[in-house]
Scaffold this motif. Structure first.
Motif, short mmCIF file in Angstrom:
data_model
loop_
_atom_site.label_atom_id
_atom_site.label_comp_id
_atom_site.label_asym_id
_atom_site.label_seq_id
_atom_site.Cartn_x
_atom_site.Cartn_y
_atom_site.Cartn_z
N GLU A 14 12.43 -64.18 -32.67
CA GLU A 14 12.75 -62.82 -33.15
C GLU A 14 11.49 -62.05 -33.55
N CYS A 41 14.89 -69.63 -33.18
CA CYS A 41 15.29 -68.22 -33.14
C CYS A 41 14.49 -67.34 -34.10
N SER A 54 7.25 -59.83 -29.71
CA SER A 54 7.55 -58.51 -29.13
C SER A 54 8.42 -58.71 -27.89
N ASP A 55 9.03 -57.64 -27.42
CA ASP A 55 9.88 -57.73 -26.24
C ASP A 55 9.10 -58.24 -25.03
N GLU A 56 7.84 -57.85 -24.91
CA GLU A 56 7.01 -58.28 -23.78
C GLU A 56 6.69 -59.78 -23.86
N GLU A 57 6.63 -60.31 -25.06
CA GLU A 57 6.28 -61.72 -25.25
C GLU A 57 7.50 -62.64 -25.28
N ASN A 58 8.67 -62.07 -25.42
CA ASN A 58 9.87 -62.86 -25.65
C ASN A 58 10.71 -62.99 -24.38
N GLY A 59 10.27 -63.86 -23.49
CA GLY A 59 10.99 -64.07 -22.23
C GLY A 59 10.77 -65.48 -21.74
N GLN A 100 15.33 -71.57 -27.58
CA GLN A 100 15.43 -70.25 -28.19
C GLN A 100 16.36 -70.23 -29.39
#
Length: 126
Positions: free
Chosen positions: A38, A34, A41-46, A30
């Motif tokens: 960045e 980075c 999306s929030d749903e894809e970034n995990g 990450q």
């Protein structure tokens, strides 16, 4: 390889899968990417959660097989087995070619991939 041999292999793989989760490597990935992370999306970034989901699906399926309860495996769990981590979580394919630079992550990924493929073969032939 017959079912008995596959089950013996799965028992061996179960021992191999009890390594610590590669948190340091997921953090490094990450950090190294980075700029790309960045843009997700929030749903894809995990990444850590998604890799854990991938590993736990395989480990959970393996536990059903080792307890001789493979008929009880939920369909969605088996469906997910048909995909590698990078096929299921396509948003991370940008670092697929360089995963060998992250040794702990790579070793964990390869162990779970080998187990995933063996589980698919076992379930197909059962």
């Amino acid at each position: 390889m017959d079912l008995h041999e596959m089950k013996e292999q799965l028992v061996l793989m179960n021992e191999k899968l009890s390594q610590p989760f590669p948190y340091r490597d997921t953090d490094r990935i990450q950090e190294d990417y980075c700029v790309i992370f960045e843009k997700l999306s929030d749903e894809e970034n995990g990444l850590t959660a998604d890799f854990n989901t991938y590993c736990m699906n395989i480990a959970g399926t393996l536990s059903y097989v080792l307890r001789e309860k493979s008929k009880d495996i939920p369909n969605g769990q088996v469906e997910m087995l048909h995909f590698s981590f990078f096929e299921y979580f396509k948003q991370y394919t940008f670092f697929e070619e360089s995963i060998s630079h992250y040794n702990d992550f790579y070793q964990e990924y390869m162990s779970f991939e080998e187990t995933r493929k063996l589980l698919l073969a076992f379930l197909r032939n059962e």
